[in-house]
Design a protein around this motif. Sequence first.
Motif, mmCIF file in Angstrom:
data_model
loop_
_atom_site.group_PDB
_atom_site.id
_atom_site.type_symbol
_atom_site.label_atom_id
_atom_site.label_comp_id
_atom_site.label_asym_id
_atom_site.label_seq_id
_atom_site.Cartn_x
_atom_site.Cartn_y
_atom_site.Cartn_z
ATOM 1 N N ASN A 218 21.279 17.370 -6.747
ATOM 2 C CA ASN A 218 21.369 18.805 -6.993
ATOM 3 C C ASN A 218 22.373 19.467 -6.059
ATOM 4 N N GLU A 219 22.431 19.022 -4.813
ATOM 5 C CA GLU A 219 23.336 19.612 -3.841
ATOM 6 C C GLU A 219 24.795 19.266 -4.125
ATOM 7 N N PHE A 220 25.041 18.050 -4.622
ATOM 8 C CA PHE A 220 26.415 17.551 -4.684
ATOM 9 C C PHE A 220 26.978 17.384 -6.097
ATOM 10 N N HIS A 221 26.237 17.742 -7.135
ATOM 11 C CA HIS A 221 26.722 17.419 -8.487
ATOM 12 C C HIS A 221 28.017 18.149 -8.836
ATOM 13 N N LEU A 222 28.266 19.308 -8.230
ATOM 14 C CA LEU A 222 29.509 20.020 -8.522
ATOM 15 C C LEU A 222 30.709 19.392 -7.810
ATOM 16 N N LEU A 223 30.466 18.714 -6.697
ATOM 17 C CA LEU A 223 31.532 18.068 -5.933
ATOM 18 C C LEU A 223 31.669 16.591 -6.257
ATOM 19 N N GLU A 224 30.556 15.940 -6.531
ATOM 20 C CA GLU A 224 30.514 14.484 -6.704
ATOM 21 C C GLU A 224 29.869 14.159 -8.048
ATOM 22 N N SER A 225 30.663 14.275 -9.113
ATOM 23 C CA SER A 225 30.110 14.129 -10.466
ATOM 24 C C SER A 225 29.701 12.698 -10.794
ATOM 25 N N ASP A 226 30.227 11.716 -10.063
ATOM 26 C CA ASP A 226 29.920 10.309 -10.363
ATOM 27 C C ASP A 226 28.949 9.680 -9.368
ATOM 28 N N ILE A 227 28.264 10.497 -8.586
ATOM 29 C CA ILE A 227 27.364 9.965 -7.577
ATOM 30 C C ILE A 227 26.229 9.159 -8.217
ATOM 31 N N THR A 228 25.906 8.039 -7.605
ATOM 32 C CA THR A 228 24.801 7.193 -8.048
ATOM 33 C C THR A 228 23.934 6.860 -6.842
ATOM 34 N N ASN B 240 16.860 13.365 -5.969
ATOM 35 C CA ASN B 240 17.079 14.569 -6.778
ATOM 36 C C ASN B 240 17.693 15.691 -5.943
ATOM 37 N N GLU B 241 17.260 15.806 -4.694
ATOM 38 C CA GLU B 241 17.813 16.848 -3.834
ATOM 39 C C GLU B 241 19.306 16.610 -3.582
ATOM 40 N N ILE B 242 19.671 15.371 -3.300
ATOM 41 C CA ILE B 242 21.079 15.048 -3.063
ATOM 42 C C ILE B 242 21.909 15.298 -4.313
ATOM 43 N N LYS C 139 0.823 -1.219 0.000
ATOM 44 C CA LYS C 139 0.000 0.000 0.000
ATOM 45 C C LYS C 139 0.857 1.270 0.000
ATOM 46 N N ASN C 140 2.108 1.132 0.402
ATOM 47 C CA ASN C 140 2.997 2.303 0.486
ATOM 48 C C ASN C 140 3.986 2.392 -0.663
ATOM 49 N N ASP C 141 3.902 1.481 -1.608
ATOM 50 C CA ASP C 141 4.937 1.382 -2.632
ATOM 51 C C ASP C 141 5.104 2.673 -3.426
ATOM 52 N N SER C 142 4.010 3.229 -3.899
ATOM 53 C CA SER C 142 4.110 4.439 -4.744
ATOM 54 C C SER C 142 4.600 5.632 -3.933
ATOM 55 N N ASP C 143 4.146 5.745 -2.664
ATOM 56 C CA ASP C 143 4.608 6.847 -1.815
ATOM 57 C C ASP C 143 6.089 6.706 -1.503
ATOM 58 N N PHE C 144 6.519 5.462 -1.267
ATOM 59 C CA PHE C 144 7.936 5.226 -1.006
ATOM 60 C C PHE C 144 8.783 5.667 -2.190
ATOM 61 N N LEU C 145 8.419 5.224 -3.380
ATOM 62 C CA LEU C 145 9.216 5.564 -4.567
ATOM 63 C C LEU C 145 9.194 7.057 -4.843
ATOM 64 N N SER C 146 8.045 7.682 -4.590
ATOM 65 C CA SER C 146 7.960 9.127 -4.792
ATOM 66 C C SER C 146 8.888 9.868 -3.830
ATOM 67 N N SER C 147 8.891 9.445 -2.563
ATOM 68 C CA SER C 147 9.772 10.076 -1.578
ATOM 69 C C SER C 147 11.238 9.799 -1.890
ATOM 70 N N PHE C 148 11.512 8.583 -2.316
ATOM 71 C CA PHE C 148 12.891 8.237 -2.661
ATOM 72 C C PHE C 148 13.395 9.115 -3.805
ATOM 73 N N ASN C 149 12.606 9.249 -4.847
ATOM 74 C CA ASN C 149 13.037 10.058 -6.001
ATOM 75 C C ASN C 149 13.197 11.526 -5.617
ATOM 76 N N LYS C 150 12.358 12.006 -4.704
ATOM 77 C CA LYS C 150 12.464 13.394 -4.254
ATOM 78 C C LYS C 150 13.815 13.638 -3.575
ATOM 79 N N ILE C 151 14.173 12.777 -2.619
ATOM 80 C CA ILE C 151 15.430 12.988 -1.902
ATOM 81 C C ILE C 151 16.631 12.678 -2.788
#
Length: 486
Positions: free
Chosen positions: A288-298, A284-286, A270-282
């Motif tokens: 955006n914050e670190f792309h200049l320092l950590e270009s190979d982050i996965t 993207n935030e990470i 029942k929480n699958d879609s909310d989980f994936l939505s929250s995961f994708n949100k954070i």
Amino acid sequence: MNEAIRNLEPKRLWNNFADLNAVPRASKKEEEVIDFIKNFGKNLGLETFEDDVRNVIIRKPASPGMENRKGIVLQSHLDMVHQKNNDTEFDFATQGIEMYVEGDWVSANGTTLGADNGLGVATIMAILESNTIDHPAIDALFTIDEETGMTGALGLKGGILQGEILLNLDTEEDDEIGVGCAGGVDVTATKKYSPVLTPSNASSYKLTVKGLQGGHSGMEIQLGLGNANKMMNRILSETNNYCLLSSLLGGSLRNAIPRESNCVVVVESKNDSDFLSSFNKIKNEINNEFHLLESDITVVAEKLDTLPEHVMNSLDQELFIKAVHGAHNGVFRMSPAISDLVETSNNIAKIAVNNDVITIECLTRSSVESSKDNMVNSLRSVFELAGFSINLSGNYPGWAPNMDSPILKVLDALYEKINGEKAHVAACHAGLECGILGTNYPGMDMISFGPTIKGAHSPDERASISSAQKYWEFVIEILKNIPVKA
């Protein structure tokens, strides 16, 4: 691959480094390299012995005409940090480091290079075997276990070393003369939790943070690089309402900024879609914050085919996440006395959730004991409020700068004479062995220097070829200019 290294100049230095790198030398597993360096000294016909903790000392008399100079201790540590990329197939216990040359740099193929402190060891070897380098009487001190506890330096008793001056060859910028360093202490938080059965109508996901630079948790802590443990905790915090944690493993070494973290979580259908939505949100935030320092982050979430049997209960999960969120990571205080020097920091180095136990390992560093205690008490407060037990271990002192040091004056003048510019005289935020060695040898005049090494403690570690040449010339001139005995 390593033959290209043997043709580099100075050949004496690089050949010894290649020989050394063929020997496994993980911290606390130095048996082979201890035998290697002992055989090296004995084959030269030099006095060679171990002390009580297996540090190796090799003595070489002064060269003709240098008998009236002060005796010196040339010191480096035998062990190296063993780190490899996740996709690199390599067995540190049986394989020698695979090196290659690229431009001005010597690097390793997907692993740490071991230039920290292998180039220092190779330097001492080159001096010991030479018949043409002028030098005073030498005690060559090869310490063990510098990287995971400094037990070699801590265990070295007074009265063994005969030199009056210690030259530590463990600094990583060739224009720097080290006159001080940070002390440190390991802070380990542990907590048992009560697992609960996994919900039946659920899916499991493996969450992964990888591709970060990592690096030295002292020398590079001020760069603001990504810490995989902190990033994973942010992901768990963001998705906490929709998932239950089963297991987690982040980081691998206490003195390295963690590059990877992996965990398994369970999500009710029942929480699958909310989980994936929250995961994708954070995620993207990470990014955006670190792309200049950590270009190979996965950052990825991979659905698994099987469910774990148990998960952490929701209360312990919330307390765990809040504790890691509240625990300080990175620079805690800059030095008010020395410009641009980190005074106090903490690295959340390793986190493991497994077999109903949470373990969080930190390395706190400081050049000021009271500030180190303050950082430790801050961590203790956060973890104990969340129900963790705290253990402090591996405490070692810093090295207070002595700007009136006679050997500092020698090196400072020689560097300017050779290079036409002033050296950078500084303390560092790494844990050098000088502070510890000085406790049993309080009258010894100490200094630290070395060639340029980048990315120490990570698979990106590399050593500059031109810097090694510059450094070697500096070493030779220092040995010629050791002051006469009083």
